[in-house]
Design a protein around this motif. Structure first.
Motif, PDB file in Angstrom:
ATOM      1  N   LYS A   1      31.733 -71.915  29.060  1.00 21.66           N
ATOM      2  CA  LYS A   1      30.611 -71.068  29.473  1.00 21.66           C
ATOM      3  C   LYS A   1      30.885 -69.587  29.223  1.00 21.66           C
ATOM      4  CE  LYS A   1      26.609 -70.603  31.676  1.00 21.66           C
ATOM      5  NZ  LYS A   1      25.347 -71.130  31.115  1.00 21.66           N
ATOM      6  N   TYR A   2      32.163 -69.156  29.410  1.00 16.23           N
ATOM      7  CA  TYR A   2      32.461 -67.726  29.260  1.00 16.23           C
ATOM      8  C   TYR A   2      32.400 -67.257  27.806  1.00 16.23           C
ATOM      9  CZ  TYR A   2      37.173 -69.431  28.036  1.00 16.23           C
ATOM     10  OH  TYR A   2      38.236 -70.076  27.451  1.00 16.23           O
ATOM     11  N   ARG A   3      32.289 -68.174  26.845  1.00 18.90           N
ATOM     12  CA  ARG A   3      32.195 -67.802  25.432  1.00 18.90           C
ATOM     13  C   ARG A   3      30.750 -67.654  24.969  1.00 18.90           C
ATOM     14  NH1 ARG A   3      35.659 -65.464  22.488  1.00 18.90           N
ATOM     15  NH2 ARG A   3      35.199 -66.611  20.588  1.00 18.90           N
ATOM     16  N   GLU A   4      29.834 -67.978  25.833  1.00 16.47           N
ATOM     17  CA  GLU A   4      28.414 -68.016  25.451  1.00 16.47           C
ATOM     18  C   GLU A   4      27.907 -66.638  25.004  1.00 16.47           C
ATOM     19  OE1 GLU A   4      24.192 -68.942  27.650  1.00 16.47           O
ATOM     20  OE2 GLU A   4      25.921 -70.192  28.189  1.00 16.47           O
ATOM     21  N   ALA A   5      28.251 -65.592  25.763  1.00 14.80           N
ATOM     22  CA  ALA A   5      27.756 -64.237  25.452  1.00 14.80           C
ATOM     23  C   ALA A   5      28.287 -63.761  24.097  1.00 14.80           C
ATOM     24  CB  ALA A   5      28.169 -63.267  26.555  1.00 14.80           C
ATOM     25  N   TYR A   6      29.573 -64.023  23.843  1.00 15.52           N
ATOM     26  CA  TYR A   6      30.166 -63.573  22.576  1.00 15.52           C
ATOM     27  C   TYR A   6      29.572 -64.336  21.386  1.00 15.52           C
ATOM     28  CZ  TYR A   6      33.642 -62.515  18.982  1.00 15.52           C
ATOM     29  OH  TYR A   6      34.245 -62.109  17.828  1.00 15.52           O
ATOM     30  N   LEU A   7      29.378 -65.644  21.558  1.00 13.08           N
ATOM     31  CA  LEU A   7      28.842 -66.468  20.462  1.00 13.08           C
ATOM     32  C   LEU A   7      27.398 -66.059  20.131  1.00 13.08           C
ATOM     33  CD1 LEU A   7      30.262 -69.960  21.444  1.00 13.08           C
ATOM     34  CD2 LEU A   7      30.949 -68.593  19.489  1.00 13.08           C
ATOM     35  N   LYS A   8      26.615 -65.680  21.138  1.00  7.99           N
ATOM     36  CA  LYS A   8      25.243 -65.195  20.893  1.00  7.99           C
ATOM     37  C   LYS A   8      25.255 -63.983  19.959  1.00  7.99           C
ATOM     38  CE  LYS A   8      22.570 -66.425  25.000  1.00  7.99           C
ATOM     39  NZ  LYS A   8      21.945 -65.863  26.215  1.00  7.99           N
ATOM     40  N   GLU A   9      26.197 -63.072  20.218  1.00 11.95           N
ATOM     41  CA  GLU A   9      26.270 -61.837  19.428  1.00 11.95           C
ATOM     42  C   GLU A   9      26.684 -62.097  17.983  1.00 11.95           C
ATOM     43  OE1 GLU A   9      28.813 -59.069  21.363  1.00 11.95           O
ATOM     44  OE2 GLU A   9      27.564 -58.890  23.149  1.00 11.95           O
ATOM     45  N   CYS A  10      27.721 -62.907  17.803  1.00 15.14           N
ATOM     46  CA  CYS A  10      28.288 -63.085  16.449  1.00 15.14           C
ATOM     47  C   CYS A  10      27.698 -64.264  15.674  1.00 15.14           C
ATOM     48  CB  CYS A  10      29.808 -63.240  16.543  1.00 15.14           C
ATOM     49  SG  CYS A  10      30.351 -64.812  17.235  1.00 15.14           S
ATOM     50  N   TRP A  11      26.740 -64.996  16.267  1.00 17.66           N
ATOM     51  CA  TRP A  11      26.231 -66.187  15.571  1.00 17.66           C
ATOM     52  C   TRP A  11      25.516 -65.860  14.244  1.00 17.66           C
ATOM     53  CZ3 TRP A  11      28.172 -70.640  16.080  1.00 17.66           C
ATOM     54  CH2 TRP A  11      27.546 -71.752  15.511  1.00 17.66           C
ATOM     55  N   PRO A  12      24.746 -64.767  14.150  1.00 13.97           N
ATOM     56  CA  PRO A  12      24.156 -64.435  12.841  1.00 13.97           C
ATOM     57  C   PRO A  12      25.204 -64.230  11.750  1.00 13.97           C
ATOM     58  CG  PRO A  12      23.125 -63.139  14.572  1.00 13.97           C
ATOM     59  CD  PRO A  12      24.268 -63.857  15.198  1.00 13.97           C
ATOM     60  N   LEU A  13      26.344 -63.641  12.103  1.00 14.79           N
ATOM     61  CA  LEU A  13      27.440 -63.463  11.137  1.00 14.79           C
ATOM     62  C   LEU A  13      28.049 -64.799  10.734  1.00 14.79           C
ATOM     63  CD1 LEU A  13      29.215 -60.435  12.867  1.00 14.79           C
ATOM     64  CD2 LEU A  13      27.830 -60.344  10.794  1.00 14.79           C
ATOM     65  N   VAL A  14      28.145 -65.729  11.691  1.00 14.42           N
ATOM     66  CA  VAL A  14      28.671 -67.075  11.398  1.00 14.42           C
ATOM     67  C   VAL A  14      27.748 -67.788  10.421  1.00 14.42           C
ATOM     68  CG1 VAL A  14      29.210 -69.332  12.390  1.00 14.42           C
ATOM     69  CG2 VAL A  14      29.862 -67.255  13.630  1.00 14.42           C
ATOM     70  N   GLN A  15      26.441 -67.720  10.673  1.00 13.28           N
ATOM     71  CA  GLN A  15      25.474 -68.377   9.780  1.00 13.28           C
ATOM     72  C   GLN A  15      25.502 -67.772   8.371  1.00 13.28           C
ATOM     73  OE1 GLN A  15      21.887 -67.884  12.146  1.00 13.28           O
ATOM     74  NE2 GLN A  15      21.902 -70.058  12.736  1.00 13.28           N
ATOM     75  N   LYS A  16      25.668 -66.461   8.308  1.00 15.16           N
ATOM     76  CA  LYS A  16      25.718 -65.791   7.013  1.00 15.16           C
ATOM     77  C   LYS A  16      26.962 -66.217   6.222  1.00 15.16           C
ATOM     78  CE  LYS A  16      25.643 -61.217   4.874  1.00 15.16           C
ATOM     79  NZ  LYS A  16      25.783 -59.763   5.100  1.00 15.16           N
ATOM     80  N   ALA A  17      28.129 -66.278   6.906  1.00 10.74           N
ATOM     81  CA  ALA A  17      29.394 -66.662   6.252  1.00 10.74           C
ATOM     82  C   ALA A  17      29.337 -68.109   5.774  1.00 10.74           C
ATOM     83  CB  ALA A  17      30.555 -66.466   7.215  1.00 10.74           C
ATOM     84  N   LEU A  18      28.785 -69.015   6.604  1.00  9.64           N
ATOM     85  CA  LEU A  18      28.688 -70.430   6.208  1.00  9.64           C
ATOM     86  C   LEU A  18      27.576 -70.641   5.184  1.00  9.64           C
ATOM     87  CD1 LEU A  18      29.173 -72.163   9.674  1.00  9.64           C
ATOM     88  CD2 LEU A  18      30.821 -72.069   7.808  1.00  9.64           C
ATOM     89  N   GLY A  19      26.538 -69.795   5.217  1.00  8.50           N
ATOM     90  CA  GLY A  19      25.448 -69.911   4.253  1.00  8.50           C
ATOM     91  C   GLY A  19      25.907 -69.676   2.821  1.00  8.50           C
ATOM     92  N   GLU A  20      26.936 -68.848   2.637  1.00  5.33           N
ATOM     93  CA  GLU A  20      27.480 -68.627   1.296  1.00  5.33           C
ATOM     94  C   GLU A  20      28.079 -69.901   0.709  1.00  5.33           C
ATOM     95  OE1 GLU A  20      30.240 -65.457   1.664  1.00  5.33           O
ATOM     96  OE2 GLU A  20      28.706 -63.937   2.141  1.00  5.33           O
ATOM     97  N   HIS A  21      28.537 -70.801   1.587  1.00  2.48           N
ATOM     98  CA  HIS A  21      29.083 -72.095   1.146  1.00  2.48           C
ATOM     99  C   HIS A  21      28.062 -73.227   1.325  1.00  2.48           C
ATOM    100  CE1 HIS A  21      33.237 -70.581   0.713  1.00  2.48           C
ATOM    101  NE2 HIS A  21      32.861 -69.726   1.665  1.00  2.48           N
ATOM    102  N   TYR A  22      26.790 -72.856   1.586  1.00  4.76           N
ATOM    103  CA  TYR A  22      25.684 -73.814   1.733  1.00  4.76           C
ATOM    104  C   TYR A  22      25.941 -74.820   2.862  1.00  4.76           C
ATOM    105  CZ  TYR A  22      24.692 -71.830  -2.845  1.00  4.76           C
ATOM    106  OH  TYR A  22      24.458 -70.952  -3.878  1.00  4.76           O
TER     107      TYR A  22
END
Length: 353
Positions: free
Chosen positions: A39-60
Protein backbone atom coordinates in the motif's frame (compact mmCIF):
# COMPACT_ATOMS: atom_id res chain seq x y z
CA UNK A 1 45.55 -19.54 -32.93
CA UNK A 2 45.98 -20.46 -29.23
CA UNK A 3 43.01 -22.05 -27.45
CA UNK A 4 43.29 -19.50 -24.63
CA UNK A 5 42.70 -16.66 -27.12
CA UNK A 6 39.61 -18.41 -28.51
CA UNK A 7 38.10 -18.84 -25.02
CA UNK A 8 38.66 -15.24 -23.88
CA UNK A 9 36.30 -12.44 -24.88
CA UNK A 10 38.09 -9.43 -26.40
CA UNK A 11 37.93 -6.13 -24.51
CA UNK A 12 35.07 -3.81 -25.45
CA UNK A 13 33.14 -6.54 -27.34
CA UNK A 14 29.34 -6.30 -27.16
CA UNK A 15 26.71 -8.68 -28.43
CA UNK A 16 24.71 -7.12 -31.30
CA UNK A 17 21.25 -5.85 -30.32
CA UNK A 18 18.14 -7.94 -31.11
CA UNK A 19 16.18 -6.13 -33.87
CA UNK A 20 12.94 -6.66 -35.82
CA UNK A 21 14.92 -8.21 -38.69
CA UNK A 22 15.86 -11.11 -36.38
CA UNK A 23 12.15 -11.88 -35.75
CA UNK A 24 10.02 -10.18 -38.47
CA UNK A 25 6.81 -12.21 -37.85
CA UNK A 26 6.61 -11.39 -34.12
CA UNK A 27 5.15 -13.62 -31.40
CA UNK A 28 2.36 -16.18 -31.86
CA UNK A 29 0.85 -16.05 -28.35
CA UNK A 30 0.20 -13.23 -25.90
CA UNK A 31 2.11 -13.49 -22.60
CA UNK A 32 1.42 -11.57 -19.38
CA UNK A 33 2.80 -11.28 -15.84
CA UNK A 34 1.29 -9.63 -12.78
CA UNK A 35 2.67 -8.79 -9.34
CA UNK A 36 1.19 -7.25 -6.17
CA UNK A 37 2.65 -4.18 -4.50
CA UNK A 38 2.30 -2.87 -0.90
CA UNK A 39 0.00 0.00 0.00
CA UNK A 40 2.83 2.45 0.81
CA UNK A 41 4.10 2.20 -2.80
CA UNK A 42 0.82 3.34 -4.30
CA UNK A 43 1.59 7.09 -4.26
CA UNK A 44 5.01 6.66 -5.88
CA UNK A 45 3.72 4.27 -8.57
CA UNK A 46 0.94 6.76 -9.50
CA UNK A 47 3.58 9.43 -10.16
CA UNK A 48 6.04 7.34 -12.18
CA UNK A 49 3.56 5.11 -14.05
CA UNK A 50 3.51 7.28 -17.23
CA UNK A 51 7.31 6.91 -17.41
CA UNK A 52 6.98 3.12 -16.97
CA UNK A 53 4.46 2.92 -19.82
CA UNK A 54 6.68 5.05 -22.05
CA UNK A 55 9.79 2.89 -21.35
CA UNK A 56 7.89 -0.38 -21.98
CA UNK A 57 6.11 1.11 -25.01
CA UNK A 58 9.46 1.38 -26.80
CA UNK A 59 9.66 -2.44 -26.58
CA UNK A 60 5.95 -2.80 -27.53
CA UNK A 61 4.86 -4.08 -24.12
CA UNK A 62 1.67 -2.84 -22.41
CA UNK A 63 1.60 -2.01 -18.68
CA UNK A 64 -1.49 -1.67 -16.47
CA UNK A 65 -1.78 -0.44 -12.86
CA UNK A 66 -4.75 -1.67 -10.81
CA UNK A 67 -5.02 0.42 -7.62
CA UNK A 68 -8.18 -1.37 -6.39
CA UNK A 69 -6.57 -4.82 -6.46
CA UNK A 70 -3.05 -3.43 -5.76
CA UNK A 71 -1.32 -5.11 -8.71
CA UNK A 72 0.79 -4.31 -11.79
CA UNK A 73 0.38 -6.24 -15.06
CA UNK A 74 2.56 -6.37 -18.20
CA UNK A 75 1.44 -7.99 -21.49
CA UNK A 76 2.89 -8.45 -24.97
CA UNK A 77 1.24 -7.03 -28.11
CA UNK A 78 1.12 -8.00 -31.77
CA UNK A 79 4.01 -5.63 -32.47
CA UNK A 80 6.32 -7.22 -29.86
CA UNK A 81 9.23 -8.89 -31.68
CA UNK A 82 11.68 -9.51 -28.78
CA UNK A 83 10.58 -12.64 -26.88
CA UNK A 84 12.75 -11.69 -23.86
CA UNK A 85 11.15 -8.23 -23.52
CA UNK A 86 8.27 -9.62 -21.43
CA UNK A 87 10.77 -11.24 -18.99
CA UNK A 88 12.52 -7.88 -18.55
CA UNK A 89 9.13 -6.18 -18.06
CA UNK A 90 8.26 -8.77 -15.38
CA UNK A 91 11.56 -8.00 -13.55
CA UNK A 92 10.84 -4.29 -13.86
CA UNK A 93 7.48 -4.47 -12.03
CA UNK A 94 8.99 -6.81 -9.41
CA UNK A 95 11.73 -4.28 -8.62
CA UNK A 96 9.20 -1.44 -8.47
CA UNK A 97 7.23 -3.42 -5.90
CA UNK A 98 10.47 -3.92 -3.89
CA UNK A 99 10.93 -0.11 -3.42
CA UNK A 100 13.63 0.28 -6.09
CA UNK A 101 13.37 3.80 -7.64
CA UNK A 102 12.41 4.11 -11.34
CA UNK A 103 15.74 5.90 -12.11
CA UNK A 104 17.47 2.54 -11.53
CA UNK A 105 14.68 0.18 -12.60
CA UNK A 106 14.50 1.28 -16.27
CA UNK A 107 18.11 0.01 -16.71
CA UNK A 108 16.75 -3.57 -16.64
CA UNK A 109 15.55 -3.09 -20.23
CA UNK A 110 19.20 -2.99 -21.40
CA UNK A 111 20.83 -6.17 -22.73
CA UNK A 112 23.85 -6.23 -20.39
CA UNK A 113 21.85 -5.60 -17.17
CA UNK A 114 20.05 -8.21 -15.06
CA UNK A 115 18.46 -8.34 -11.62
CA UNK A 116 18.48 -10.67 -8.63
CA UNK A 117 16.10 -10.67 -5.65
CA UNK A 118 17.73 -12.51 -2.73
CA UNK A 119 15.41 -13.77 0.04
CA UNK A 120 17.15 -13.44 3.42
CA UNK A 121 14.17 -13.66 5.81
CA UNK A 122 14.35 -17.45 6.32
CA UNK A 123 18.16 -17.73 6.63
CA UNK A 124 18.29 -16.75 10.34
CA UNK A 125 15.98 -18.13 13.02
CA UNK A 126 16.02 -15.36 15.64
CA UNK A 127 14.52 -12.03 14.62
CA UNK A 128 17.02 -9.99 16.69
CA UNK A 129 20.00 -11.77 15.08
CA UNK A 130 18.49 -11.23 11.64
CA UNK A 131 18.14 -7.47 12.23
CA UNK A 132 21.75 -7.21 13.47
CA UNK A 133 23.15 -9.05 10.44
CA UNK A 134 21.02 -7.04 8.02
CA UNK A 135 22.35 -3.84 9.65
CA UNK A 136 25.89 -5.23 9.28
CA UNK A 137 25.30 -5.56 5.54
CA UNK A 138 24.36 -1.86 5.38
CA UNK A 139 27.29 -0.72 7.53
CA UNK A 140 27.65 2.59 9.41
CA UNK A 141 25.69 5.21 7.42
CA UNK A 142 25.46 2.76 4.48
CA UNK A 143 29.26 2.72 3.91
CA UNK A 144 29.56 -1.09 3.53
CA UNK A 145 26.72 -1.21 0.98
CA UNK A 146 28.24 1.71 -0.97
CA UNK A 147 31.64 -0.03 -1.13
CA UNK A 148 29.95 -3.21 -2.39
CA UNK A 149 28.09 -1.21 -5.07
CA UNK A 150 31.33 0.38 -6.32
CA UNK A 151 33.18 -2.95 -6.49
CA UNK A 152 30.40 -4.91 -8.24
CA UNK A 153 28.93 -2.07 -10.41
CA UNK A 154 25.48 -3.03 -9.12
CA UNK A 155 22.67 -1.10 -7.46
CA UNK A 156 21.67 -2.82 -4.18
CA UNK A 157 18.48 -2.19 -2.22
CA UNK A 158 17.90 -3.80 1.20
CA UNK A 159 14.16 -3.85 1.92
CA UNK A 160 12.44 -5.97 4.58
CA UNK A 161 13.21 -9.66 4.09
CA UNK A 162 14.80 -9.31 0.61
CA UNK A 163 17.83 -7.73 -1.05
CA UNK A 164 17.29 -6.47 -4.61
CA UNK A 165 20.35 -6.14 -6.85
CA UNK A 166 20.54 -4.65 -10.36
CA UNK A 167 23.62 -4.76 -12.58
CA UNK A 168 25.87 -6.97 -14.74
CA UNK A 169 25.80 -10.76 -14.34
CA UNK A 170 29.32 -11.02 -12.86
CA UNK A 171 28.49 -8.38 -10.23
CA UNK A 172 25.20 -10.06 -9.25
CA UNK A 173 27.06 -13.30 -8.56
CA UNK A 174 29.41 -11.52 -6.13
CA UNK A 175 26.53 -9.64 -4.46
CA UNK A 176 24.63 -12.89 -3.79
CA UNK A 177 27.73 -14.48 -2.26
CA UNK A 178 28.39 -11.51 0.03
CA UNK A 179 24.74 -11.30 1.18
CA UNK A 180 24.48 -15.02 1.95
CA UNK A 181 27.84 -15.03 3.78
CA UNK A 182 26.72 -12.06 5.89
CA UNK A 183 23.61 -13.95 6.92
CA UNK A 184 25.88 -16.90 7.85
CA UNK A 185 27.76 -14.61 10.30
CA UNK A 186 30.74 -13.86 8.02
CA UNK A 187 31.51 -10.14 8.07
CA UNK A 188 31.15 -8.45 4.63
CA UNK A 189 34.53 -6.65 5.04
CA UNK A 190 36.33 -9.95 4.31
CA UNK A 191 34.55 -10.36 0.97
CA UNK A 192 35.08 -6.66 0.15
CA UNK A 193 38.85 -7.05 0.69
CA UNK A 194 38.86 -10.07 -1.65
CA UNK A 195 36.92 -8.15 -4.32
CA UNK A 196 39.37 -5.24 -4.12
CA UNK A 197 42.33 -7.56 -4.68
CA UNK A 198 40.56 -9.27 -7.60
CA UNK A 199 39.86 -5.87 -9.16
CA UNK A 200 43.57 -4.97 -9.09
CA UNK A 201 44.64 -8.39 -10.41
CA UNK A 202 42.22 -8.13 -13.36
CA UNK A 203 44.08 -5.07 -14.61
CA UNK A 204 47.25 -7.14 -15.23
CA UNK A 205 46.95 -8.99 -18.60
CA UNK A 206 49.57 -11.59 -17.61
CA UNK A 207 47.63 -12.73 -14.52
CA UNK A 208 44.30 -13.20 -16.32
CA UNK A 209 45.03 -16.82 -17.28
CA UNK A 210 46.67 -17.72 -13.93
CA UNK A 211 45.17 -18.82 -10.63
CA UNK A 212 44.70 -16.04 -8.07
CA UNK A 213 44.55 -18.19 -4.94
CA UNK A 214 48.08 -17.21 -3.82
CA UNK A 215 47.14 -13.50 -3.86
CA UNK A 216 43.75 -13.76 -2.13
CA UNK A 217 43.70 -13.46 1.70
CA UNK A 218 42.80 -16.50 3.77
CA UNK A 219 40.84 -15.55 6.86
CA UNK A 220 40.85 -18.03 9.73
CA UNK A 221 37.79 -18.48 11.88
CA UNK A 222 38.24 -17.74 15.56
CA UNK A 223 35.49 -20.11 16.69
CA UNK A 224 36.89 -22.53 19.25
CA UNK A 225 36.46 -26.15 18.23
CA UNK A 226 36.92 -27.54 21.74
CA UNK A 227 34.61 -26.59 24.58
CA UNK A 228 36.19 -24.59 27.37
CA UNK A 229 36.78 -26.78 30.42
CA UNK A 230 35.18 -25.49 33.64
CA UNK A 231 37.39 -24.46 36.56
CA UNK A 232 35.49 -26.63 39.06
CA UNK A 233 35.16 -30.20 37.86
CA UNK A 234 32.53 -32.35 39.50
CA UNK A 235 33.99 -35.84 39.78
CA UNK A 236 31.48 -38.63 40.04
CA UNK A 237 31.86 -41.01 42.95
CA UNK A 238 32.13 -44.73 42.42
CA UNK A 239 28.80 -46.50 42.35
CA UNK A 240 28.08 -48.72 45.36
CA UNK A 241 24.91 -50.77 45.89
CA UNK A 242 24.88 -49.96 49.64
CA UNK A 243 23.17 -46.77 50.86
CA UNK A 244 25.27 -44.07 52.60
CA UNK A 245 25.52 -44.21 56.43
CA UNK A 246 22.78 -42.37 58.30
CA UNK A 247 23.98 -38.99 59.64
CA UNK A 248 24.17 -38.56 63.45
CA UNK A 249 21.34 -36.65 65.10
CA UNK A 250 21.81 -33.90 67.70
CA UNK A 251 20.89 -36.33 70.51
CA UNK A 252 23.53 -38.84 69.31
CA UNK A 253 26.19 -36.10 69.34
CA UNK A 254 25.18 -35.02 72.87
CA UNK A 255 25.28 -38.64 74.09
CA UNK A 256 28.76 -39.12 72.60
CA UNK A 257 30.13 -35.93 74.25
CA UNK A 258 28.24 -36.48 77.55
CA UNK A 259 26.24 -33.23 77.34
CA UNK A 260 22.96 -35.15 77.33
CA UNK A 261 23.33 -36.10 81.01
CA UNK A 262 24.16 -32.54 82.18
CA UNK A 263 21.60 -30.37 83.92
CA UNK A 264 20.19 -27.26 82.25
CA UNK A 265 22.15 -24.93 84.53
CA UNK A 266 25.38 -26.69 83.60
CA UNK A 267 24.51 -26.57 79.88
CA UNK A 268 23.89 -22.79 80.06
CA UNK A 269 27.16 -22.27 81.93
CA UNK A 270 29.08 -24.21 79.27
CA UNK A 271 27.42 -22.18 76.49
CA UNK A 272 28.34 -18.91 78.23
CA UNK A 273 31.95 -20.07 78.59
CA UNK A 274 32.14 -20.86 74.89
CA UNK A 275 30.67 -17.42 74.01
CA UNK A 276 33.15 -15.65 76.32
CA UNK A 277 36.07 -17.59 74.78
CA UNK A 278 34.99 -16.52 71.27
CA UNK A 279 34.63 -12.89 72.38
CA UNK A 280 38.11 -12.94 73.96
CA UNK A 281 39.61 -14.25 70.70
CA UNK A 282 37.82 -11.54 68.67
CA UNK A 283 39.05 -8.77 71.05
CA UNK A 284 42.60 -10.09 70.88
CA UNK A 285 42.57 -10.08 67.02
CA UNK A 286 41.07 -6.56 66.93
CA UNK A 287 43.74 -5.27 69.31
CA UNK A 288 46.52 -6.82 67.20
CA UNK A 289 45.20 -5.07 64.07
CA UNK A 290 45.08 -1.72 65.92
CA UNK A 291 48.65 -2.14 67.23
CA UNK A 292 49.94 -2.69 63.68
CA UNK A 293 49.66 1.07 63.04
CA UNK A 294 52.12 1.81 65.92
CA UNK A 295 54.81 -0.65 64.75
CA UNK A 296 57.63 1.40 63.12
CA UNK A 297 58.67 0.34 59.62
CA UNK A 298 62.01 -1.32 59.08
CA UNK A 299 64.66 1.19 58.15
CA UNK A 300 67.09 0.50 55.37
CA UNK A 301 70.71 0.00 56.43
CA UNK A 302 72.87 3.10 55.97
CA UNK A 303 75.44 2.65 53.22
CA UNK A 304 78.76 4.34 54.05
CA UNK A 305 80.05 6.39 51.14
CA UNK A 306 83.70 6.03 50.34
CA UNK A 307 85.69 9.15 51.10
CA UNK A 308 87.08 10.79 48.01
CA UNK A 309 90.83 10.33 47.83
CA UNK A 310 92.46 13.68 48.60
CA UNK A 311 95.79 12.58 47.43
CA UNK A 312 96.00 13.33 43.75
CA UNK A 313 98.99 13.50 41.52
CA UNK A 314 99.88 17.17 40.86
CA UNK A 315 101.20 17.90 37.35
CA UNK A 316 103.89 20.58 37.98
CA UNK A 317 104.77 21.06 34.32
CA UNK A 318 101.16 21.89 33.35
CA UNK A 319 101.01 24.54 36.10
CA UNK A 320 104.25 26.14 34.86
CA UNK A 321 102.86 26.42 31.32
CA UNK A 322 99.68 28.09 32.60
CA UNK A 323 101.77 30.68 34.54
CA UNK A 324 103.87 31.51 31.45
CA UNK A 325 100.73 32.02 29.32
CA UNK A 326 99.24 34.29 31.97
CA UNK A 327 102.35 36.48 32.06
CA UNK A 328 102.17 37.00 28.31
CA UNK A 329 98.56 38.25 28.50
CA UNK A 330 98.21 41.96 29.38
CA UNK A 331 95.40 42.61 31.79
CA UNK A 332 93.30 45.84 31.83
CA UNK A 333 93.10 48.67 29.23
CA UNK A 334 96.04 49.55 26.88
CA UNK A 335 98.24 52.54 27.75
CA UNK A 336 97.66 55.90 25.95
CA UNK A 337 100.83 55.68 23.80
CA UNK A 338 99.88 52.28 22.34
CA UNK A 339 96.34 53.51 21.59
CA UNK A 340 97.67 56.55 19.67
CA UNK A 341 100.07 54.37 17.63
CA UNK A 342 97.19 52.08 16.67
CA UNK A 343 94.98 55.00 15.60
CA UNK A 344 97.75 56.41 13.39
CA UNK A 345 98.31 53.01 11.73
CA UNK A 346 94.58 52.68 10.95
CA UNK A 347 94.46 56.17 9.33
CA UNK A 348 97.43 55.35 7.08
CA UNK A 349 95.66 52.23 5.87
CA UNK A 350 92.53 54.19 5.00
CA UNK A 351 94.51 56.82 3.03
CA UNK A 352 96.25 54.14 0.97
CA UNK A 353 92.90 52.62 0.04
Amino acid sequence: VDESELLTVPDGWKEPAFTREDNPKGLLEESSFATLFPKYREAYLKECWPLVQKALGEHYVNAALDLIEGSMTVTTTKKTFDPYAIIRARDLIKLLARSVPFEQVFRILQDDVACDIIKIGSLVRKRETFIKRRARLLGPKGSTLKALELLTNCYIMVQGNTVSALGPFSGLKEVRKVVLDTMKNIHPIYNIKTLMIKRELAKDPELRTQSWERFLPKFKRKNLKKRKEPKKKNTKKEYTPFPPPQPESQIDKELASGEYFLKERQKKRKQMEEIKAKQADAIKKRQEERNKAFIPPKEKPVVKTKKASTEKKIDIEAIKEKVKNAKKKKLGALPEEEVKLKMAADEKKKKKK
